[in-house]
Scaffold this motif. Sequence first.
Motif, mmCIF file in Angstrom:
data_model
loop_
_atom_site.group_PDB
_atom_site.id
_atom_site.type_symbol
_atom_site.label_atom_id
_atom_site.label_comp_id
_atom_site.label_asym_id
_atom_site.label_seq_id
_atom_site.Cartn_x
_atom_site.Cartn_y
_atom_site.Cartn_z
ATOM 1 N N SER A 129 7.648 8.682 -0.809
ATOM 2 C CA SER A 129 7.129 7.642 -1.688
ATOM 3 C C SER A 129 8.217 6.669 -2.121
ATOM 4 N N ILE A 138 -0.972 -7.797 -6.943
ATOM 5 C CA ILE A 138 -0.969 -6.451 -7.535
ATOM 6 C C ILE A 138 -1.596 -6.540 -8.922
ATOM 7 N N THR A 177 -4.152 -5.114 -12.174
ATOM 8 C CA THR A 177 -4.325 -3.870 -12.939
ATOM 9 C C THR A 177 -5.780 -3.614 -13.321
ATOM 10 N N PHE A 223 -7.123 -0.066 -12.227
ATOM 11 C CA PHE A 223 -6.069 0.942 -12.306
ATOM 12 C C PHE A 223 -6.648 2.358 -12.238
ATOM 13 N N HIS A 226 -7.545 3.317 -8.708
ATOM 14 C CA HIS A 226 -6.318 3.599 -7.950
ATOM 15 C C HIS A 226 -5.767 4.978 -8.316
ATOM 16 N N LEU A 227 -5.806 5.317 -9.592
ATOM 17 C CA LEU A 227 -5.277 6.605 -10.049
ATOM 18 C C LEU A 227 -6.054 7.761 -9.432
ATOM 19 N N ASN A 285 -5.296 8.083 -5.694
ATOM 20 C CA ASN A 285 -3.978 8.590 -5.346
ATOM 21 C C ASN A 285 -3.767 10.034 -5.789
ATOM 22 N N CYS A 333 -1.790 -4.545 -2.624
ATOM 23 C CA CYS A 333 -2.064 -3.936 -3.922
ATOM 24 C C CYS A 333 -2.345 -2.441 -3.767
ATOM 25 N N PHE A 386 0.870 -0.640 -2.901
ATOM 26 C CA PHE A 386 1.801 -0.579 -4.032
ATOM 27 C C PHE A 386 1.442 0.577 -4.959
ATOM 28 N N TYR A 387 0.167 0.678 -5.294
ATOM 29 C CA TYR A 387 -0.244 1.780 -6.171
ATOM 30 C C TYR A 387 -0.109 3.127 -5.474
ATOM 31 N N THR A 412 3.861 3.906 -5.619
ATOM 32 C CA THR A 412 4.433 4.085 -6.961
ATOM 33 C C THR A 412 3.822 5.274 -7.683
ATOM 34 N N MET A 413 2.502 5.404 -7.616
ATOM 35 C CA MET A 413 1.872 6.534 -8.291
ATOM 36 C C MET A 413 2.317 7.864 -7.692
#
Length: 298
Positions: free
Chosen positions: A47, A67, A69, A72, A75-76, A79, A182, A185-186, A189-190
């Motif tokens: 990651s 990107i 929000t 969000f 995305h959470l 992931n 986007c 990216f999530y 990073t997540m």
Amino acid sequence: MSAPDQSQPGRAALWMIGSIVSFSAMAVAGRELSTDLDTFELMTYRSLIGVVIVAGVALATGRAGQIATDRFGRHLIRNIAHFTGQNLWFYAISMIPLAQVFALEFTSPLWVILLAPIFLDERLSLRKLAVVAVGFSGILLVAQPGGAPISIGTFAAAGAAMAFAMTGILTKQLTRSASVICILFYLTTMQLVFGLICAGIDGDIAWPSLANLPWIVVVGIGGLTAHFCITTALTLAPATIVMPIDFARLPVIAIVGMMLYAEPISLAVLIGAVLIFGANYVNIQHETRPRAPRPGAP
């Protein structure tokens, strides 16, 4: 971003070939790293590489503003599902033959096709069910249930398949309003945060050796390019078309396992591969053929 009535399954299939190559390379790298790093450490380094690449591309191309929000939470959830599935996948790779891992993982498209009408409002036809049935019969031939004792690695691979199915559905939902940059990216990073938490919970995160660095780079880049290819493919065609193409990974990884790790390829594997390729060929041919105009249409 392609609208539903602008489906391009031919181009989506090409992107999925890229994901097959990426996933196969990542499987080999994961097997090589499994003796020195646990799955959480492996996911952390993967990651980290992904974050650097995605952030660099976003800044260099002026797409950092994409990107957003506003989704969000979605995305959470996506992931968390993917992080769970990916850790189980890496664990299974270290425990059982590569072809068996991929065979069990390929129950995922079956779940996607069955759940897509509920979550994605996609039509489920008898033809799609037939394609899945043929493809799944090929998977059973390759996996050869009962041919070897069921181990914790088998359960890990099966659990990964269910997590990946939910990931695929949530990815398709996100492609309706979020750009590829986007989503990636999530993703990176997540999962970097998830990896650091899980790997560091015991206060001991192993550093990779110099010999392992090339394999970590392969895992990091392979994972990123695989998801870029899949996410792009899902913007070009419905999930019920895109995900079954992934079946082609099975004969590819069976050959890789034979060449690198002396994992045998049986006649059942060859027959299963023919069924898998045949099912996907029928599916893509049907979706790409010209549609006859409806009576009375201009």
